[in-house]
Design an enzyme around this catalytic site. Sequence first.
Site: not given
Length: 215
Positions: A65, A92, A109, A143, A145
């Site tokens: 990532r 993410i 979202h 964090e 969503d």
Amino acid sequence: MKNIVILISGRGSNMEALIAARDAGTLPVNIAAVISNRPAAQGLETAARAGIATHYIDHKAFAGREAFDAALAECIDTFAPDLLILAGFMRILTPDFVRHYEGRLLNIHPSLLPSFPGLHTHQRALDEGVRIHGCTVHFVTAELDHGPVVIQAAVPVLDGDDESSLSARVLRQEHQIYPQAVRWFAEDKLTLVDGKVRLAAELRDDSLLRSPELR
Ligand code: GRF
């Protein structure tokens, strides 16, 4: 005029809503680039047809990532965005990436956060039997969503709904609230101050939309 960069992973209908608002003259921004982590993302073609610079950075080509996010940020920063917009970007993000764009990173979202973070939000709403569902535009924090809410739209869950009918009802609202939130940012009416959303006072009533089906 503010410079924005949009990140997508797939269909790109929210991106299209932003392009349409720009073209209609209701969204005073320069869409500098659309970037996808998936080379085959349908939205890349749509953006290219609209004359917008497109890039893809395939996350599968990176060991982890951190490396992917570093390459992504390097590409994004060549466009010097005032605002970075996640529009169906299915990755993410690392805390370092999020920190780098703090206060200028928005996401949409498909649920009324903090209910139903993560995936399959419509099916989960149906399984829980909630009567009201919807979508949220929020500033992104480390964090997933989670993060300060800018605007939400509420839709009813109707008898006989399935995942497809419910997601279509929510998506229509997504296409309203995302251009709205970006417009506020573009007009300096929306900022993040000490981790809290600061919205021009006259707009508070506009930060909750109801779909026409909601009585
Ligand atoms: C939308 O439902 C959005 O809320 C979610 O992913 C979906 C993307 O759709 N984050 P599209 O690519 O904008 O059509």
